[in-house]
Design a protein around this motif. Structure first.
Motif, mmCIF file in Angstrom:
data_model
loop_
_atom_site.group_PDB
_atom_site.id
_atom_site.type_symbol
_atom_site.label_atom_id
_atom_site.label_comp_id
_atom_site.label_asym_id
_atom_site.label_seq_id
_atom_site.Cartn_x
_atom_site.Cartn_y
_atom_site.Cartn_z
ATOM 1 N N ARG A 129 9.998 64.287 4.118
ATOM 2 C CA ARG A 129 11.233 64.406 3.345
ATOM 3 C C ARG A 129 12.436 64.633 4.267
ATOM 4 N N HIS A 130 12.252 65.513 5.266
ATOM 5 C CA HIS A 130 13.327 65.812 6.204
ATOM 6 C C HIS A 130 13.755 64.559 6.969
ATOM 7 N N HIS A 131 12.775 63.769 7.375
ATOM 8 C CA HIS A 131 13.085 62.550 8.124
ATOM 9 C C HIS A 131 13.825 61.536 7.253
ATOM 10 N N LEU A 132 13.460 61.460 5.986
ATOM 11 C CA LEU A 132 14.054 60.470 5.088
ATOM 12 C C LEU A 132 15.379 60.931 4.495
ATOM 13 N N LEU A 133 15.673 62.232 4.594
ATOM 14 C CA LEU A 133 16.858 62.786 3.933
ATOM 15 C C LEU A 133 18.164 62.090 4.343
ATOM 16 N N PRO A 134 18.426 61.815 5.619
ATOM 17 C CA PRO A 134 19.684 61.125 5.954
ATOM 18 C C PRO A 134 19.821 59.758 5.289
ATOM 19 N N TYR A 135 18.713 59.037 5.176
ATOM 20 C CA TYR A 135 18.755 57.737 4.501
ATOM 21 C C TYR A 135 19.045 57.917 3.016
ATOM 22 N N PHE A 136 18.433 58.930 2.415
ATOM 23 C CA PHE A 136 18.660 59.215 0.997
ATOM 24 C C PHE A 136 20.128 59.574 0.759
ATOM 25 N N ARG A 137 20.693 60.391 1.642
ATOM 26 C CA ARG A 137 22.099 60.778 1.487
ATOM 27 C C ARG A 137 23.019 59.564 1.563
ATOM 28 N N ARG A 262 16.177 70.093 -0.996
ATOM 29 C CA ARG A 262 16.415 70.448 -2.398
ATOM 30 C C ARG A 262 17.898 70.544 -2.714
ATOM 31 N N ALA A 263 18.664 71.080 -1.781
ATOM 32 C CA ALA A 263 20.116 71.191 -1.987
ATOM 33 C C ALA A 263 20.758 69.817 -2.096
ATOM 34 N N ALA A 264 20.159 68.819 -1.446
ATOM 35 C CA ALA A 264 20.688 67.452 -1.496
ATOM 36 C C ALA A 264 20.182 66.679 -2.707
ATOM 37 N N GLY A 265 19.373 67.332 -3.553
ATOM 38 C CA GLY A 265 18.825 66.653 -4.714
ATOM 39 C C GLY A 265 17.670 65.737 -4.378
ATOM 40 N N TYR A 266 16.962 66.098 -3.318
ATOM 41 C CA TYR A 266 15.821 65.286 -2.858
ATOM 42 C C TYR A 266 14.579 66.156 -2.831
ATOM 43 N N PRO A 267 14.117 66.616 -3.991
ATOM 44 C CA PRO A 267 13.003 67.563 -4.019
ATOM 45 C C PRO A 267 11.665 66.971 -3.619
#
Length: 270
Positions: A129-137, A262-267
């Motif tokens: 999740r951490h690795h994918l978070l920048p792409y999700f944002r 979670r704060a970014a809405g990516y639970p």
């Protein structure tokens, strides 16, 4: 009262499982602690292992350790021979695809099917999740059309990739080292398309009530693993350089990564 030892998390195949049993046999002799080597294979829940009152030595991921209502006693953390930071008890997650696929970068897998192990796994969920978070944002939307799991174990992630059930899946980098060491043919069947940031590795724990007279000699014996002549073959078979005292403050990273997602809405990774 007898005490048990288990290496379920890194018993990734038969040769690795046999080597861990040999290590625990050496550990019992070197420490003077009588250890019963316990089989606790999938599909038995890891939570049942971690809740045993007679637990003296078993691997636990740092994420559930930090999330747990009652902290288990740290014993020792492994230092992989191919640790992403040399000489440190750290690891990373490798995101793998089938070698014959057209995926050569993690972005190529977006829109496909993503696998995960279990939600309280760092390597198989939280680090992913951490690795994918920048792409999700950047996208502000789901990256994958389907998130498939729980697959539970690294071996089942590889099986799902090779079967075509998922396009990409996360593998504990140390578990992958062990698999490739004992099953080198896997290297031609899968391809790593991304590697996450390093994080503190799963470590050996004992039950909260395990007495000092058990934990202390186990720690002392494992501190000699790097130089013990009797462990030379085991160091090769287990792709391990040494064991070190776990730095528990370092494992707060797992909670920070969880909170950021979670704060970014990516639970959950998808």
């Amino acid at each position: 009262m007898g005490f048990v030892a288990n290496a379920r998390m890194y018993s990734v195949n038969q040769p690795a499982a046999a080597a861990w049993k040999e290590l625990f046999g050496w550990l019992a002799q070197a420490s003077g602690v009588d250890l019963d080597i316990l089989d606790h294979a999938f599909p038995l829940p890891l939570a049942d292992l971690w809740s045993r009152e007679d637990l003296a030595c078993a691997f636990m991921c740092g994420f559930p350790f930090m999330l747990g209502p009652q902290r288990l006693r740290p014993v020792a953390a492994p230092i992989p021979a191919r640790a992403p930071i040399a000489g440190r008890p750290v690891y990373a997650t490798c995101l793998v695809v089938r070698a014959q696929s057209d995926f050569h970068a993690i972005e190529d897998t977006f829109g496909g099917r993503l696998g995960y192990t279990v939600p309280d796994s760092h390597s198989g969920y939280n680090a992913l999740r951490h690795h994918l978070l920048p792409y999700f944002r950047r996208r502000g939307a789901k990256l994958y059309r389907e998130s498939i799991g729980p697959l539970t174990t690294p071996r089942r992630v590889i099986d799902a990739v090779l079967a075509g059930d998922i396009d990409v899946g996360p593998l504990d980098g140390y578990a992958l080292d062990l698999m490739l060491h004992h099953q080198p043919e896997l290297g031609s069947q899968i391809r790593v398309v991304a590697v996450t940031d390093p994080a503190p590795i799963p470590f050996l724990v004992a039950s909260p009530g395990c007495p000092d007279e058990i934990v202390a000699p186990l720690r002392a014996a494992l501190a000699t693993f790097a130089t013990a002549p009797a462990c030379a073959k085991l160091r090769d078979q287990l792709c391990l350089d040494a064991f070190a005292p776990p730095a528990l403050d370092d494992y707060g990273l797992t909670l920070r990564w969880d909170a950021e997602a979670r704060a970014a809405g990516y639970p959950q990774p998808a």
